[in-house]
Enzyme design. Structure first.
Site, PDB file in Angstrom:
ATOM      1  CE1 TYR A  49       1.180   0.044   4.189  1.00  0.00           C
ATOM      2  CE2 TYR A  49       0.579   1.640   4.185  1.00  0.00           C
ATOM      3  CZ  TYR A  49       0.920   0.799   5.055  1.00  0.00           C
ATOM      4  OH  TYR A  49       1.521   1.008   6.024  1.00  0.00           O
ATOM      5  NE  ARG A  66       7.131   4.453   0.459  1.00  0.00           N
ATOM      6  CZ  ARG A  66       6.863   5.071   1.826  1.00  0.00           C
ATOM      7  NH1 ARG A  66       8.236   5.390   2.438  1.00  0.00           N
ATOM      8  NH2 ARG A  66       5.749   5.967   1.318  1.00  0.00           N
ATOM      9  NE  ARG A  82      -5.624 -19.596   3.707  1.00  0.00           N
ATOM     10  CZ  ARG A  82      -4.437 -20.078   4.321  1.00  0.00           C
ATOM     11  NH1 ARG A  82      -4.192 -21.724   3.695  1.00  0.00           N
ATOM     12  NH2 ARG A  82      -3.682 -19.879   5.363  1.00  0.00           N
ATOM     13  CG  HIS A 140       1.811 -20.942   2.827  1.00  0.00           C
ATOM     14  ND1 HIS A 140       0.748 -20.907   3.102  1.00  0.00           N
ATOM     15  CD2 HIS A 140       2.246 -20.270   3.852  1.00  0.00           C
ATOM     16  CE1 HIS A 140       0.100 -21.013   4.411  1.00  0.00           C
ATOM     17  NE2 HIS A 140       1.447 -20.598   4.791  1.00  0.00           N
ATOM     18  CE  LYS A 179       3.127   3.272   2.665  1.00  0.00           C
ATOM     19  NZ  LYS A 179       3.540   3.793   4.394  1.00  0.00           N
ATOM     20  CD  GLU A 205       9.731   1.597  10.612  1.00  0.00           C
ATOM     21  OE1 GLU A 205       9.811   2.080   9.790  1.00  0.00           O
ATOM     22  OE2 GLU A 205      10.079   0.258  10.741  1.00  0.00           O
ATOM     23  CG  LEU A 208       7.805   2.103   4.814  1.00  0.00           C
ATOM     24  CD1 LEU A 208       8.386   0.728   3.914  1.00  0.00           C
ATOM     25  CD2 LEU A 208       6.999   3.066   5.112  1.00  0.00           C
TER      26      LEU A 208
HETATM   27  N1  PMP Z   1       7.644   3.367   8.875  1.00  0.00           N
HETATM   28  C1  PMP Z   1       6.536   3.069   8.691  1.00  0.00           C
HETATM   29  C2  PMP Z   1       6.633   1.716   9.932  1.00  0.00           C
HETATM   30  C3  PMP Z   1       5.546   3.540   8.450  1.00  0.00           C
HETATM   31  O1  PMP Z   1       4.491   2.873   8.289  1.00  0.00           O
HETATM   32  C4  PMP Z   1       5.740   4.981   7.776  1.00  0.00           C
HETATM   33  C5  PMP Z   1       3.850   5.543   6.428  1.00  0.00           C
HETATM   34  N2  PMP Z   1       3.152   6.097   7.528  1.00  0.00           N
HETATM   35  C6  PMP Z   1       6.454   5.397   8.028  1.00  0.00           C
HETATM   36  C7  PMP Z   1       7.681   4.963   8.256  1.00  0.00           C
HETATM   37  C8  PMP Z   1       7.127   6.961   6.880  1.00  0.00           C
HETATM   38  O2  PMP Z   1       7.126   6.849   5.977  1.00  0.00           O
HETATM   39  P1  PMP Z   1       6.670   7.896   5.128  1.00  0.00           P
HETATM   40  O3  PMP Z   1       7.538   8.827   5.396  1.00  0.00           O
HETATM   41  O4  PMP Z   1       6.892   7.873   3.604  1.00  0.00           O
HETATM   42  O5  PMP Z   1       4.939   8.090   5.009  1.00  0.00           O
END
Ligand code: PMP
Length: 280
Positions: free
Chosen positions: A31, A50, A98, A100, A143, A175, A199
């Site tokens: 997404y 991305r 369904r 894998h 993502k 993060e 991410l």
């Molecule tokens: N880390 C995670 C786990 C996220 O889900 C997001 C997005 N909401 C971010 C970092 C930040 O990414 P972005 O600046 O592209 O929104």
């Protein structure tokens, strides 16, 4: 409310997805979330890039090049073409029995919707966060729609009256559940390198760029969890979070009152300027 689903723009209640869609059964999809500000998608090309890269990583064949036209149609139908709004895009692997293992010839499912969204000029409200061991998988660079780990971690924060849960892994702060984290120490800005533990946020990349352009020293280096109380400043970044100053992490306060640290404040102002002058 209208949504786009597989070539059609429909009322949300009439949009139907198969129970055998692998997005539903396995969370097998990618997404994106991006914002339209002043009639431009803010770093829209980077968000779509991305999306394409993540789809490639999980071997979903989907061409993102037609998306800008489709997005324009959706926004026109929703009368949002010149409004500030948030766009959600989801591509799942598609429908199959369904198992894998997946057939390679199935059509991906594309879902998109836009909602009006007003961003604050600057995220001025200081936030508090909690810190927890990262129990997610080891491909946080993807993502994916399966966000259970992020959802569970975020829930702990929200139930405790906090904004976010910040993760650490192998002793280093990585993060947060839906944002990236930065620290400042002795005038140097630090954030975890863009590897498989985080991410790589578009906002993270913008902030790194802003630091470089303004001669603020920046290092992509994970801060040790045991050192977080020694930091001078900390902030989160994300598409909807923008740049949010962390006032408190667990029981430790970086500052009292409402005024964020100087570097956080400076980056918030630079970010605001960039948003106001941005043309895609
Ligand atoms: N880390 C995670 C786990 C996220 O889900 C997001 C997005 N909401 C971010 C970092 C930040 O990414 P972005 O600046 O592209 O929104």
């Amino acid at each position: 409310k209208k949504v786009y689903l597989n070539g059609e723009i429909l009322d949300a209640e009439n949009a139907k997805i198969s129970v055998f869609d692998r997005g539903f059964l396995f969370g097998d999809g990618i997404y994106e979330v991006m914002l339209q500000i002043n009639s431009n998608f803010f770093y829209g090309a980077e968000h779509l890039k991305r999306l394409a890269e993540c789809l490639e990583k999980i071997n979903i064949k989907f061409d993102v090049s037609s998306l800008p036209d489709t997005i324009e149609q959706l926004l026109q139908t929703c009368e949002l073409e010149d409004k500030d709004c948030l766009l959600y895009i989801q591509v799942t692997r598609g429908i199959a029995p369904r198992k894998h293992s997946f057939p390679t010839n199935i059509e991906p499912t594309l879902l998109m919707y836009a909602i009006p969204f007003i961003l604050p000029d600057i995220n001025e409200k200081p936030i508090s966060v909690v810190i927890a061991k990262d129990f997610r998988w080891h491909r946080c660079d993807i993502k994916m729609t399966s966000l259970l780990g992020n959802v569970m971690a975020n829930d702990v924060a929200i139930k405790g009256g906090h904004y976010e849960t910040v993760f650490y892994r192998d002793g280093k702060v990585t993060e947060a559940s839906h944002s990236n984290i930065f620290f400042v120490k002795d005038g140097i800005v630090y954030t975890h390198p863009a590897d498989e533990n985080i991410l790589n946020g578009i906002t993270r990349e913008i902030v790194i760029q802003l630091c470089r352009e303004s001669n603020i020293p920046i290092q992509e280096k994970g801060i040790l969890e045991q050192d977080i109380n020694e930091m001078d400043e900390a902030f989160l970044t994300g598409t909807s979070t923008q740049i949010a100053s962390i006032q408190k992490i667990d029981e430790h306060a970086y500052y009292e009152g409402n005024e964020p640290g100087v570097i956080t404040k400076k980056l918030q102002l630079l970010f605001l300027e960039l948003k106001n002058s941005y043309v895609s």
